[in-house]
Design a protein around this motif. Structure first.
Motif, short mmCIF file in Angstrom:
data_model
loop_
_atom_site.label_atom_id
_atom_site.label_comp_id
_atom_site.label_asym_id
_atom_site.label_seq_id
_atom_site.Cartn_x
_atom_site.Cartn_y
_atom_site.Cartn_z
N SER A 16 0.77 -1.32 -0.06
CA SER A 16 -0.01 -0.04 0.06
C SER A 16 1.02 1.28 0.15
N ASN A 17 1.85 1.29 0.92
CA ASN A 17 2.94 2.41 0.82
C ASN A 17 3.36 2.62 -0.69
N LYS A 18 3.75 1.59 -1.20
CA LYS A 18 4.15 1.78 -2.75
C LYS A 18 3.41 2.43 -3.53
N ILE A 19 2.03 1.93 -3.51
CA ILE A 19 1.11 2.90 -4.35
C ILE A 19 1.03 4.26 -3.97
N LEU A 20 1.11 4.52 -2.80
CA LEU A 20 0.83 5.82 -2.32
C LEU A 20 2.40 6.66 -2.58
N VAL A 21 3.41 6.02 -2.64
CA VAL A 21 4.39 6.66 -2.96
C VAL A 21 4.45 7.05 -4.55
N LEU A 22 4.02 5.96 -5.21
CA LEU A 22 3.77 6.06 -6.68
C LEU A 22 2.78 7.20 -7.03
N VAL A 23 1.73 7.37 -6.29
CA VAL A 23 0.83 8.54 -6.39
C VAL A 23 1.49 9.86 -5.94
N ASP A 24 2.13 9.91 -5.06
CA ASP A 24 2.74 11.30 -4.58
C ASP A 24 3.94 11.51 -5.53
N LYS A 25 4.48 10.61 -5.96
CA LYS A 25 5.77 10.98 -7.02
C LYS A 25 5.09 11.33 -8.35
N LEU A 26 4.08 10.79 -8.69
CA LEU A 26 3.44 11.09 -9.94
C LEU A 26 2.74 12.65 -9.99
N LYS A 27 2.35 12.76 -8.82
CA LYS A 27 1.82 14.40 -8.65
C LYS A 27 2.93 15.45 -8.70
N GLU A 28 3.97 15.20 -8.37
CA GLU A 28 5.42 15.69 -8.31
C GLU A 28 5.97 15.85 -9.70
N ARG A 29 5.84 14.86 -10.67
CA ARG A 29 6.49 14.71 -11.95
C ARG A 29 5.44 15.73 -12.65
N LEU A 30 4.08 15.42 -12.67
CA LEU A 30 3.07 16.12 -13.30
C LEU A 30 3.09 17.96 -13.09
N LYS A 31 3.73 18.07 -11.97
CA LYS A 31 3.91 19.66 -11.78
C LYS A 31 4.99 20.32 -12.76
N GLU A 32 5.87 19.52 -13.34
CA GLU A 32 6.88 19.73 -14.18
C GLU A 32 5.91 20.09 -15.64
N LEU A 33 5.04 19.74 -15.85
CA LEU A 33 4.43 19.67 -17.26
C LEU A 33 3.85 21.40 -17.33
N PRO A 34 4.03 21.60 -18.68
CA PRO A 34 3.52 23.02 -18.99
C PRO A 34 2.09 23.13 -18.89
N LYS A 35 1.58 24.29 -18.62
CA LYS A 35 0.21 24.31 -18.30
C LYS A 35 -1.00 23.89 -19.30
N ALA A 36 -0.46 23.81 -20.69
CA ALA A 36 -1.46 23.36 -21.68
C ALA A 36 -1.39 21.79 -21.54
N ASN A 37 -0.14 21.21 -21.51
CA ASN A 37 0.12 19.84 -21.24
C ASN A 37 -0.65 19.40 -20.22
N LEU A 38 -0.65 19.85 -19.05
CA LEU A 38 -1.40 19.33 -17.78
C LEU A 38 -2.66 19.31 -18.12
N ALA A 39 -3.31 20.68 -18.52
CA ALA A 39 -4.83 20.63 -19.14
C ALA A 39 -5.13 19.64 -19.85
N THR A 40 -4.32 19.35 -20.68
CA THR A 40 -4.99 18.20 -21.78
C THR A 40 -5.00 16.83 -21.22
N LEU A 41 -3.76 16.55 -20.36
CA LEU A 41 -3.45 15.33 -19.82
C LEU A 41 -4.87 15.01 -18.73
N ARG A 42 -5.18 16.11 -17.86
CA ARG A 42 -6.05 15.70 -16.85
C ARG A 42 -7.65 15.76 -17.65
#
Length: 807
Positions: free
Chosen positions: A679-705
Motif C-alpha cells: 500500500s505504501n508503494k502505491i501511495l509513494v507512486l501517487v505522490d511522485k506522479l503528482k510531483e512529476r506532473l507539476k513539471e508539465l507545461p500548463k497546456a500539457n497538464l490541462a490536456t492530460l487531465r
C-alpha cells in the motif's frame, strides 16, 4: 515668327492647274510645316491636339489633290483645310495670350530642338529643304538614271525584310507582357472575388465594380493577344515577310543574270578590239614591206615581190575579218546594254510593287494592332473617372447605418435583480458504476478545465454532476432538428434537394460552383458538378455532399491547417483553455454516444474513413460534424493525433523518471500484495506522479487531465464496454508517453517499457481525484491525510494493479 493668315497665300499660289505645279504646292506646304514646328518648339503651350489634327488634315488634302483633273469640290476642301488650321492656330494663340490654355488638350512637350512635334508632323510628310513627295514612276525614273539604283532598291527591300522581323519580335514581346498582365489580373480577380463579399462594408459596390472591370480587361487583353497572334499582326506579317524575301531573291537573281550577260559581251568586245588592233598592225607592216619591195624593183626578183603581195592580201583579209567581229561584238554589247536597261526598268517596277505590298501589309497590321490596343484601353479612363466620381458621393458611416438597420435585432429585455433567501438543499449521493475497482470520487467535482466543456446528455449511466449539467439546459443537443440554428430545408438550395445531404451539408446555403476549386471533402479539384456555400464558400463535389463532415461557420472558411504532426504547443495556443480542439471534439462525441460501446479505443476504425476524417479536421477545424461518424473512427483519429505529435503530451524529459516510478512500484514480494508495504508503494507512486506532473507545461497538464478524466468515465462503465483501467492503459500508454526517438524505427527499450507505460496511465485513471484534483483547485483546498480517500478499497486496487502487470 508665328503662323497666321499671312502664311496662307504660300499655299494658294495655284496648285490647281497642272501636274507641273505639284512640286510648288509641296514646297509651300513644307514651308508652312517648318514654320509651325518652329513656333511650337518656341511656345510649347501651343502644342495642342487641335493644331496637330488640323495640320494632318491639311497634309492629307495636299497629297490627295488631283492636279491633272481638278474640280471645285477639291478646291473647297483644300481651302477649308487651310481655314481650319488658321482658325485653330489663332484661337490657341488667343488662349495663350489670355492665359486660358486648356491643360487637357496639351501634349506636354518640352521646349527642345528635338521636340516630338517634328516627329508627329513627319509622320505625314518628309518635307525638308527642297525634298517633296515623289510618286511611283518618278521614283523609278530617278533610280534608272542613278548609278547603283537597282542595288539601292534591293538593299532597301532587304532592309524592309529585317525591319518586319524586328517589328514582329517587338510586338510578340509586347503581346507576351500584355498576356502575362492579363493572367495576373485574372489570378487577382479569382483570389479577391471571394474575400470582397461584404455588402455592408464601405465602398463595397465601388470595389466590386472595379473587380468586374479588371475581369473584363483581362478577358479583353487575352482575346486581343489571340487575335494579334493568329489573325491581324504576327501571322500575316510573317507570311508577308516570307513572300517578300522570296520575291526579292528572285528579282535579285534576275538582275544578276542580266548583268552577267552584259559583262560577257563586254569581255568579248575587249577581246575583239584587241584582235582587230593586232590584225590592223600586221596589215600595216605587210603593206609597208610590199611597197618597199615594189620601190626597189630592180634588185628583187618577181617571185619575192609576188610573195610579199600575197602576205599583204592575207593580212588585209584578217584585218577585215577582225573588224567585222569587232563590229559584231559592239552590236551585241549595245543590244545587251539595251536589254539590261529594260531589265532594270522591270526590276525596279517589280521591287517597288513588292515594297508597296509589304508596306500595305505592314500598314494594315499596324492599324489593326493599335486599333485593338485602343479598344482595350479607351474605356479605362472613363471607368476610373466613374469610380472616382462615385466614390466622392459616398457618405462615411452610411453602410454601417444600413447594416444596423438590416439586422432587425429584438429589443433588449429589462433585467431586475432581487434578493433570494438561503434554503438548504440535500446533496445527491455518489454513484458507483464499477464496484470496488475504482474509487468513488465523482469526476464532475473537477472545477478546472472540465467545467468549460459543453457536454451533452450521455446515453449511459451518468454521475450526479452530469445530471446537474443536463438540467442547466445550456448545452445544445446534436439530435436537434435545427443544426447551428438553421433549418436544413432553408440551408440547402433547391437544386441540391434531391441529393442525400449529410447533416453537416444541410447547414450550408449551397449554390452551383462558379469557378474550379478544391473539394474540402476529398481534397481533389472540382471542375464540373460542384457546389459551394454562399456564406463560407466551401467547395465540394455533389457526390461528396452525402459524406461532408464540415459544418457552415457562416463566415469565410479558412485555408487548410496542418494539424497532424504539428507541435502540440502551437495547436494548444489557439485554444482558450489550452486543450486542442480536435481532442475536445472527439472526446465530447464519444462521451455523448459511445461510453458503453464495447471495445471503444481498443477496436480500430476503417482506415479510409479515418483518413477522410483526419482530412476534414485539417480543412474544417472545429466545424467538423461527427454525429454521423462511427465512434471507432473518432477514437482512432484521437489516438492517431496523439501518436503523431512530435513530442508527446508527457514530454521526453519526464520519460525516464516515469518509467523508474513504474518499475519501483512493481518491485517487492508478491505474497504481501494486500499488506501495508505494498500500500505504501502505491501511495509513494501517487505522490511522485503528482510531483512529476507539476513539471508539465500548463497546456500539457490541462490536456492530460482532460483525457484521463474521460478515460475514467469509460472505466466506470467497464461492465458494458469491457474497457478496464488496465486495458485503457495498454491503449493510451504509448500515445501519451514515449522515449526520445533514435535511429531505429522502434527501439528495444520502448518495447520493454510498454507494460510500464500502461501502469502509469492506469495509475492516473484509478487515482484521478488524488492526482489531479489538487491541481484543478490550484491548491485552494487541502487533500485528506490519506491520498486514497477510500481506505477500505485500497487492497483491491493494489491487487488489480499488480495482477495486470506482474513484476
Amino acid at each position: 515668327t508665328m503662323l497666321s493668315y499671312d502664311d496662307v497665300p504660300l499655299l494658294t499660289k495655284g496648285p490647281f492647274s497642272t501636274e507641273s505645279q505639284r512640286p510648288v504646292a509641296h514646297e509651300c506646304l513644307g514651308e508652312v510645316l517648318r514654320v509651325l514646328r518652329q513656333v511650337i518648339n518656341t511656345y510649347p503651350l501651343l502644342n495642342t491636339v487641335e493644331i496637330l489634327t488640323a495640320a494632318g488634315h491639311l497634309i492629307s488634302k495636299v497629297k490627295g489633290f488631283h492636279y491633272e483633273a481638278c474640280n471645285e469640290a477639291d478646291k473647297k476642301d483644300f481651302e477649308k483645310a487651310i481655314e481650319t488650321i488658321a482658325v485653330a492656330f489663332s484661337s490657341n494663340v488667343s488662349e495663350l495670350l489670355m492665359g486660358e490654355v486648356d491643360s487637357s488638350t496639351l501634349l506636354s512637350l518640352l521646349p527642345t530642338e528635338k521636340s516630338r512635334v517634328s516627329e508627329f508632323l513627319l509622320l505625314y510628310t518628309v518635307y525638308d529643304d527642297n525634298i517633296y513627295m515623289l510618286y511611283g514612276e518618278e521614283v523609278d525614273v530617278i533610280l534608272q538614271r542613278s548609278e547603283g539604283g537597282v542595288d539601292s532598291a534591293l538593299l532597301y527591300a532587304k532592309t524592309i525584310s529585317k525591319y518586319m522581323k524586328d517589328l514582329i519580335s517587338y510586338v510578340e514581346k509586347r503581346i507576351s507582357l500584355e498576356s502575362e498582365f492579363s493572367k495576373g489580373l485574372q489570378r487577382l480577380y479569382q483570389s479577391c472575388k471571394h474575400s470582397i463579399t461584404h455588402p455592408h462594408m464601405p465602398l463595397f459596390s465601388i470595389y466590386s465594380l472595379a473587380l468586374e472591370q479588371d475581369q473584363e480587361q483581362s478577358v479583353g487583353l487575352q482575346q486581343a493577344s489571340t487575335t494579334l497572334h493568329s489573325q491581324t499582326f504576327i501571322q500575316p506579317l510573317m507570311q508577308r515577310k516570307q513572300e517578300h524575301e522570296k520575291r526579292r531573291k528572285e528579282i535579285k537573281e534576275h538582275w544578276i543574270r542580266a548583268k552577267r550577260k552584259l559583262m560577257e559581251c563586254e569581255v568579248n568586245l575587249r577581246k575583239a578590239k584587241q584582235c582587230y588592233m593586232a590584225r590592223c598592225e600586221e596589215y600595216d607592216k605587210a603593206k609597208t614591206a610590199a611597197c618597199r619591195a615594189e620601190e626597189e624593183g630592180g634588185g628583187s626578183t618577181a617571185k619575192s615581190l609576188e610573195k610579199k603581195k600575197r602576205v599583204e592580201e592575207e593580212a588585209r583579209n584578217k584585218a577585215d575579218e577582225a573588224e567585222a567581229t569587232y563590229r559584231t561584238c559592239i552590236a551585241d554589247a549595245t543590244t545587251q546594254q539595251l536589254e539590261l536597261e529594260h531589265t532594270k526598268v522591270t526590276v525596279l517596277r517589280q521591287l517597288q510593287d513588292v515594297i508597296k505590298q509589304s508596306d500595305q501589309t505592314l500598314r494594315s497590321a499596324t492599324i489593326s494592332y493599335y486599333q485593338l490596343m485602343h479598344m482595350q484601353t479607351v474605356a479605362l479612363p472613363v471607368h476610373y473617372q466613374t469610380l472616382c466620381e462615385s466614390s466622392k458621393l459616398y457618405d462615411p458611416g452610411r453602410q454601417y447605418a444600413a447594416h444596423v438597420r438590416d439586422l432587425q435585432l429584438p429589443e433588449q429585455p429589462n433585467v431586475h435583480y432581487t434578493f433570494e433567501a438561503y434554503s438548504p438543499s440535500s446533496s445527491s449521493s455518489g454513484h458507483k458504476s464499477w464496484g470496488s475497482t475504482v474509487s468513488d470520487d465523482s469526476v464532475g467535482v473537477d472545477g478546472g478545465d472540465i467545467s468549460k466543456m459543453a457536454r451533452t446528455s450521455s446515453t449511459g449511466t451518468m454521475s450526479s454532476n452530469e445530471d446537474a449539467d443536463e438540467k442547466d439546459g445550456n448545452v445544445p443537443s446534436f439530435e436537434s432538428p435545427n443544426i447551428n440554428g438553421m433549418d436544413p430545408d432553408v440551408a440547402s438550395t433547391r437544386q441540391f434537394r434531391n441529393i442525400g445531404l449529410s447533416k453537416a451539408a444541410q447547414t450550408h446555403r449551397l449554390r452551383k460552383l462558379r469557378t474550379p476549386a478544391k473539394c474540402r471533402e476529398c481534397d481533389s479539384y472540382v471542375y464540373f458538378q460542384g457546389a459551394e456555400c454562399e456564406e463560407c464558400f466551401l467547395a465540394c463535389h455533389k457526390r461528396c455532399l452525402e459524406t461532408l463532415a464540415i459544418q457552415c461557420g457562416h463566415k469565410k472558411l479558412q485555408g487548410r491547417l496542418q494539424l497532424f504532426g504539428r507541435e502540440f504547443s502551437q495547436v494548444a495556443s489557439c485554444a482558450s483553455d489550452g486543450i486542442p480542439f480536435i481532442i475536445t471534439k472527439c472526446i465530447s462525441e464519444i462521451e455523448r454516444r459511445a461510453l458503453k460501446m464495447k471495445g471503444i479505443y481498443r477496436v480500430n476504425g476503417v482506415k479510409t474513413r479515418v483518413e477522410k476524417l483526419c482530412q476534414a479536421f485539417e480543412n474544417g477545424k472545429e466545424l467538423v460534424e461527427l454525429s454521423q461518424c462511427s465512434p471507432h473512427d473518432i477514437s482512432n483519429v484521437l489516438k492517431l493525433y496523439l501518436r503523431q505529435l512530435p513530442e508527446p503530451i508527457m514530454p521526453f524529459h519526464l520519460y525516464n523518471s516515469l518509467m523508474g516510478l513504474a518499475k519501483e512500484s512493481l518491485q517487492g514480494d508478491g505474497d504481501a500484495l494486500a499488506g501495508e508495504a505494498e500500500s505504501n508503494k502505491i501511495l509513494v507512486l501517487v505522490d511522485k506522479l503528482k510531483e512529476r506532473l507539476k513539471e508539465l507545461p500548463k497546456a500539457n497538464l490541462a490536456t492530460l487531465r482532460y483525457i484521463v478524466r474521460h478515460l475514467r468515465k469509460i472505466a466506470e462503465l467497464e461492465e458494458d464496454n469491457k474497457m478496464s483501467p488496465s486495458n485503457l492503459g495498454i491503449v493510451f500508454g504509448p500515445s501519451l508517453m514515449r522515449p526520445r526517438p533514435t535511429g531505429a524505427t522502434i527501439s528495444l527499450s520502448s518495447l520493454v517499457d510498454y507494460p510500464h507505460q500502461a501502469r502509469i496511465v492506469e495509475a492516473l485513471i484509478v487515482f484521478y481525484s488524488s492526482i489531479f484534483q489538487h491541481e484543478a483547485n490550484n491548491g485552494s483546498t487541502k487533500m485528506s491525510a490519506h491520498p486514497f480517500p477510500y481506505p477500505e478499497l485500497q487492497a483491491t486496487v493494489v491487487i488489480q494493479l499488480n495482477s495486470a502487470f506482474p513484476s
